[in-house]
Design an enzyme around this catalytic site. Structure first.
Site, PDB file in Angstrom:
ATOM      1  N   CYS A   3       0.809  -1.229   0.000  1.00  0.00           N
ATOM      2  CA  CYS A   3       0.000   0.000   0.000  1.00  0.00           C
ATOM      3  C   CYS A   3       0.838   1.273   0.000  1.00  0.00           C
ATOM      4  O   CYS A   3       0.321   2.347  -0.300  1.00  0.00           O
ATOM      5  CB  CYS A   3      -0.937   0.018   1.189  1.00  0.00           C
ATOM      6  SG  CYS A   3      -2.259  -1.179   1.049  1.00  0.00           S
TER       7      CYS A   3
HETATM    8  N1  COA Z   1     -20.351  -8.945   8.041  1.00  0.00           N
HETATM    9  C1  COA Z   1     -20.831  -9.054   9.290  1.00  0.00           C
HETATM   10  N2  COA Z   1     -20.057  -9.279  10.353  1.00  0.00           N
HETATM   11  C2  COA Z   1     -18.732  -9.415  10.141  1.00  0.00           C
HETATM   12  C3  COA Z   1     -18.164  -9.294   8.864  1.00  0.00           C
HETATM   13  C4  COA Z   1     -19.037  -9.073   7.775  1.00  0.00           C
HETATM   14  N3  COA Z   1     -18.575  -8.952   6.528  1.00  0.00           N
HETATM   15  N4  COA Z   1     -16.833  -9.469   8.967  1.00  0.00           N
HETATM   16  C5  COA Z   1     -16.562  -9.670  10.259  1.00  0.00           C
HETATM   17  N5  COA Z   1     -17.707  -9.652  10.981  1.00  0.00           N
HETATM   18  C6  COA Z   1     -17.859  -9.841  12.424  1.00  0.00           C
HETATM   19  C7  COA Z   1     -16.726 -10.647  13.001  1.00  0.00           C
HETATM   20  O1  COA Z   1     -16.976 -12.028  12.856  1.00  0.00           O
HETATM   21  C8  COA Z   1     -16.717 -10.199  14.448  1.00  0.00           C
HETATM   22  O2  COA Z   1     -17.720 -10.900  15.155  1.00  0.00           O
HETATM   23  P1  COA Z   1     -17.471 -11.379  16.664  1.00  0.00           P
HETATM   24  O3  COA Z   1     -17.262 -10.083  17.435  1.00  0.00           O
HETATM   25  O4  COA Z   1     -18.733 -12.088  16.969  1.00  0.00           O
HETATM   26  O5  COA Z   1     -16.260 -12.237  16.620  1.00  0.00           O
HETATM   27  C9  COA Z   1     -17.143  -8.739  14.366  1.00  0.00           C
HETATM   28  O6  COA Z   1     -17.796  -8.597  13.089  1.00  0.00           O
HETATM   29  C10 COA Z   1     -15.986  -7.770  14.451  1.00  0.00           C
HETATM   30  O7  COA Z   1     -14.950  -8.195  13.535  1.00  0.00           O
HETATM   31  P2  COA Z   1     -13.544  -7.501  13.457  1.00  0.00           P
HETATM   32  O8  COA Z   1     -12.730  -8.156  12.391  1.00  0.00           O
HETATM   33  O9  COA Z   1     -12.953  -7.448  14.819  1.00  0.00           O
HETATM   34  O10 COA Z   1     -13.973  -6.033  12.978  1.00  0.00           O
HETATM   35  P3  COA Z   1     -13.217  -4.677  13.049  1.00  0.00           P
HETATM   36  O11 COA Z   1     -14.108  -3.697  13.682  1.00  0.00           O
HETATM   37  O12 COA Z   1     -11.814  -4.807  13.529  1.00  0.00           O
HETATM   38  O13 COA Z   1     -13.136  -4.257  11.491  1.00  0.00           O
HETATM   39  C11 COA Z   1     -11.535  -4.231   9.682  1.00  0.00           C
HETATM   40  C12 COA Z   1     -12.460  -5.076  10.567  1.00  0.00           C
HETATM   41  C13 COA Z   1     -10.737  -5.156   8.804  1.00  0.00           C
HETATM   42  C14 COA Z   1     -12.404  -3.328   8.791  1.00  0.00           C
HETATM   43  C15 COA Z   1     -10.627  -3.351  10.562  1.00  0.00           C
HETATM   44  O14 COA Z   1      -9.980  -4.144  11.543  1.00  0.00           O
HETATM   45  C16 COA Z   1      -9.563  -2.603   9.777  1.00  0.00           C
HETATM   46  O15 COA Z   1      -9.849  -1.802   8.925  1.00  0.00           O
HETATM   47  N6  COA Z   1      -8.286  -2.829  10.089  1.00  0.00           N
HETATM   48  C17 COA Z   1      -7.180  -2.201   9.407  1.00  0.00           C
HETATM   49  C18 COA Z   1      -7.122  -2.789   8.057  1.00  0.00           C
HETATM   50  C19 COA Z   1      -6.039  -2.190   7.206  1.00  0.00           C
HETATM   51  O16 COA Z   1      -5.729  -1.027   7.232  1.00  0.00           O
HETATM   52  N7  COA Z   1      -5.484  -3.028   6.403  1.00  0.00           N
HETATM   53  C20 COA Z   1      -4.522  -2.638   5.488  1.00  0.00           C
HETATM   54  C21 COA Z   1      -4.822  -3.366   4.260  1.00  0.00           C
HETATM   55  S1  COA Z   1      -3.762  -2.868   3.030  1.00  0.00           S
END
Ligand code: COA
Length: 374
Positions: free
Chosen positions: A156
């Protein structure tokens, strides 16, 4: 020493879009199919049933509402779940080259330049369509540019690292100008069957023309300083590579051959790294938070960007001070901050300062402090 400047930018945006509603409908249909096919194993407790995705979760967790992709038919077909991109013959332009050429032509037009004015092409992207010859050399040839070209990959952060490489060459005098292009076919490295990340990415290409400030034909953004940093982490990883074929263990469908991340850890670890990086870079350039007119941040997650904006400015960013484009484009890897810059920089005034910052796998973080002239 010469003063490098951004004189033009361009964005290639694929026509097809996928809304969260379409995406979730396709994912849920795929999950239902998969659960039906594995009903016995699920009932026996051998595998877990796949849960449905939700539009509300996607918007709340990421701020993403829609994304552009090169092919939506494959992605939205529950029996396929990946883009269907025709394999090009060696006599045709590669997909990445084609996207980059479109963006590059727009950047050249904005700068009032032609291929004859460019000395180098850097193709900086998080995935490359082939190992060699470099995609950058193909782009150079398609545009009719003399000089040299090379590919580089810092995930990225590729665009800002590429801008630093180009700016340093211009500063030292080895070249007069360079095109840094970022064609990102994120749809092909995303695992669309994984609920945790299927909403994250979109496709796009960006191009940035960097020249000596004295050569600019119109308003330009002087590159005052750049800073790059990396720290090894496995929390964002893709194991696909040329050794894949030498291993006899049916790698084709292995989960680690696509984008994988530990999103929570990325969130927690990258935020302090980026905030500190920007603060140090600004301090060394003699810039205070109050001097900064705009932040063009990497577009991965809205909450993350809001947090960085607050940390850097020491207050809530005003609307427009830290423009987001991820609601329409999703995460487009290295191209995100350049799309934001390209679409939200022409209104700045002579002397205004801003910072372009990208961050991601590696970990990596790159920042570019720019000042508007004209
Ligand atoms: N739909 C519904 N629920 C979902 C889901 C979806 N598509 N994906 C995950 N969930 C659920 C999970 O199972 C989890 O449930 P639980 O609490 O019962 O275990 C809950 O939602 C929270 O999941 P989590 O992964 O902890 O969410 P989050 O708030 O951390 O958001 C990201 C996820 C990936 C959006 C976030 O962590 C993020 O943006 N991180 C940085 C990513 C980044 O910058 N990456 C660089 C890539 S180049």
């Amino acid at each position: 020493m010469h003063r490098p400047a951004i004189t033009g930018t361009g964005v290639f945006t694929p026509e097809a879009t996928i809304s969260n509603a379409e995406l979730v409908a396709a994912f849920n249909a795929y999950a239902d199919r998969w659960n039906a096919e594995h009903a016995d194993a699920i009932a026996a407790g051998e595998v877990e049933a796949k849960e449905h995705s939700s539009e509300e979760f996607i918007v709340k967790a990421s701020g993403i509402e829609s994304r552009h992709v090169l092919d939506k038919t494959g992605v939205l077909d529950p029996a396929v779940m990946h883009p269907l991109l025709r394999q090009r013959s060696d006599d045709e332009p590669s997909v990445m080259a084609e996207m980059a050429v479109d963006a590059a032509r727009k950047a050249l037009a904005q700068a009032g330049r032609t291929a004859a004015d460019v000395d180098a092409v850097i193709c900086a992207a998080s995935n490359l369509e082939r190992a060699y010859p470099a995609i950058a050399i193909e782009i150079q040839s398609l545009l009719g540019i003399k000089g040299f070209a090379f590919d580089m990959n810092v995930a990225c952060s590729s665009a800002t690292f590429g801008i630093q490489a180009a700016a340093d060459m211009i500063r030292s005098g080895s070249i007069r100008s360079a095109l840094v292009v970022n064609p990102e076919i994120c749809s092909a490295h995303l695992e669309w069957r994984d609920r945790d990340c299927h909403f994250i990415f979109g496709d796009v290409a960006t191009a940035t023309l960097i020249e000596r400030a004295e050569d600019a034909t119109g308003p330009y953004f002087e590159i005052r300083s750049t800073r790059c940093a990396t720290e090894f982490s496995n929390n964002i990883r893709n194991n696909n590579g040329f050794l894949r074929r030498s291993r006899p263990d049916g790698m084709a469908d292995r989960r680690d051959m696509q984008f994988m991340q530990n999103g929570r850890k990325v969130f927690k670890e990258v935020l302090p790294m980026v905030s500190q990086h920007i603060a140090d870079h600004m301090a060394d350039d003699g810039i205070a938070a109050g001097d900064l007119k705009r932040l063009w941040l990497h577009q991965a997650n809205k909450t993350m960007n809001d947090f960085i904006g607050r940390k850097v400015l020491g207050r809530e960013p005003e609307p427009g001070e830290q423009p987001n484009i991820l609601q329409d484009y999703a995460n487009t890897s290295s191209a995100g901050s350049i799309i934001a810059f390209s679409k939200h920089s022409s209104d700045l005034n002579d002397g205004d300062l801003g910072i372009i910052c990208s961050f991601g796998a590696g970990y990596s973080v790159g920042s570019v402090i720019v000042q508007r002239h004209g």
